[in-house]
Design an enzyme around this catalytic site. Structure first.
Site, PDB file in Angstrom:
ATOM      1  CB  CYS A   1      37.266  30.536  43.433  1.00  0.00           C
ATOM      2  SG  CYS A   1      35.457  30.427  43.218  1.00  0.00           S
TER       3      CYS A   1
ATOM      4  CB  ALA B   1      38.591  32.130  37.593  1.00  0.00           C
ATOM      5  CE  LYS B   2      40.936  38.803  41.600  1.00  0.00           C
ATOM      6  NZ  LYS B   2      40.803  39.821  40.538  1.00  0.00           N
ATOM      7  N   GLY B   3      42.304  33.883  41.954  1.00  0.00           N
ATOM      8  CA  GLY B   3      43.261  33.092  42.716  1.00  0.00           C
ATOM      9  C   GLY B   3      44.016  33.955  43.696  1.00  0.00           C
TER      10      GLY B   3
END
Length: 418
Positions: free
Chosen positions: A58, A103-105
């Site tokens: 995201c 962001a992040k994953g």
């Protein structure tokens, strides 16, 4: 009110809106991620079978710079969780004034049940899946829960193979040998310890001899416990997923680290030391000067908050306190040092690593740690200024005011395309 991570993050934003000078239209934009991606990740297991994992990324906001955020491997990963974490990263980078967005994953998996080769295959496949949306000037990943230097090295190598040359600044948290920076591994825990010390000073309390309980004894929790112990605090309880230990006279943090290094988990440590076994739920309710949740989201629920006996909560984890619990702690006058400041040490040193990679120049450990402390001190002071000047109900709201105004101002200046 909802106790899910995304609902909590949005509720925290909305609680700060009345105190923040942000245009209504801009604030509406800030509640929505700019981009999300879901990928399927088939890998061949060691037994020859093929398993398909789900991965997410995201990208929440890029008004102030490239997206920045970690990658976690955990069975509980979901798109909503990743979106919430990307939002928290947006406010975190803004609060400590880094030229980043958020962001992040994550990948839905249990890495403890995977071999090294399987983890490498998963990491490389995930990198291929997200590589079109990451890059040194676009989105810079980093480690998170159950990922570390090795996974970041595999990510960098995979991305570089597609690029045809070495691209170290596509990711941070790498081993020093391939472009990492001194101090990165300890950065988040060091930041938690530094901000805890600042909170004790702000509250006019003495850290020397203060009792501390740390829930979650992974990288962040263990470094936090070790550094606070070196500052004179008495770490009286720690825990991991397998259980915990408690000794009101103080624990030997280094000895626990050695035990976990040899045994993998904390379970059984009480048999080898003068400590009593304690579960995570009981640890959260101990009568201590400072409670530091350093594991996952939503561990301090409304019921825990009602029975919590700590004088101070320092959020080393992302989103460990639910919105309902926040209200209870505020009513009980228990100060909470919010996650977007307390655990910002990791992204600060990630930023320093990224700058060093782009300049092809590195700094000493002392220089890195000095810059880390300076940036945290500035963020801490700005949070306190907002707390006083805006008369916010708590420190979390004050921190969000600073962050929302910075991101909101960037959006106003840049305008709305097209």
């Amino acid at each position: 009110m909802t106790d899910d991570a995304l609902g909590n993050m949005l509720a925290q934003m909305e609680a700060a809106e009345p105190y923040a000078d942000v245009d209504e239209g801009v604030f509406e934009r800030l509640k929505h991620p700019e981009r999300t991606l879901k990928v399927s990740l088939p890998i061949e297991r060691d037994d020859g079978s093929v398993e398909v994992y789900e991965g997410f990324r995201c990208q929440f906001d890029s008004a102030r710079g490239p997206y920045k955020g970690g990658i976690r491997y955990h069975p509980g990963v979901s798109m909503d969780e990743v979106t919430a974490l990307a939002g928290w990263m947006t406010w975190k980078t803004a609060l400590v004034d880094l030229p980043y967005g958020g962001a992040k994953g994550g990948v839905v998996c249990d890495p403890t049940e995977m071999s090294r080769r399987e983890r490498e295959s998963l990491t490389r496949r995930y990198t291929e899946g997200i590589r079109r949306m990451i890059g040194p000037d676009v989105d810079v990943p980093a480690p998170d829960i159950n990922t570390g230097q090795q996974e970041m090295a595999w990510l960098m190598d995979t991305y570089s193979m597609y690029g045809g040359y070495v691209i170290p600044d596509v990711v941070t948290g790498k081993p020093i040998e391939v472009g990492g920076t001194a101090g990165r591994v300890e950065a988040t825990g060091r930041g938690v310890a530094i901000t805890t010390r600042r909170m004790f000073e702000y509250l006019d309390r003495d850290l020397d001899g203060a009792t501390v309980a740390v829930q979650g004894f992974g990288n962040v929790g263990s470094v936090t416990a070790r550094l606070l112990s070196s500052m004179g605090a008495d770490v009286v309880a720690v825990s991991d997923v397998s259980g915990g230990v408690h000794d009101p006279d103080g624990l030997d943090v280094m000895d626990i680290e050695r035990y976990i290094s040899e045994n993998g988990v904390m379970a059984g440590y009480e048999d080898d030391a003068a400590a009593d076994a304690i579960d995570n739920d009981h640890l959260l309710r101990l009568d201590v000067d400072a409670l530091i949740p350093a594991a996952i989201e939503n561990v301090i629920t409304e019921s825990v908050a009602e029975e919590l006996r700590a004088d101070l909560v320092v959020e080393a984890a992302n989103g460990p306190t639910t919105v309902a619990a926040d209200a209870v702690l505020r009513e009980r006058d228990v100060p909470v040092l919010p996650d977007i400041l307390a655990n910002a040490g990791g992204v600060i040193v990630s930023y320093l690593e990224w700058v060093q990679n782009s300049q092809q120049y590195s700094w000493s450990l002392q220089e890195v740690n000095d810059d880390l402390e300076l940036k945290l001190a500035r963020g801490f002071d700005e949070m306190l200024d907002a707390y006083t000047a805006r008369e916010t109900p708590d420190l979390r709201t004050a921190a969000y005011v600073v962050a929302l105004e910075r991101v909101g101002k960037a959006h106003e200046i840049r305008g709305l395309f097209p």
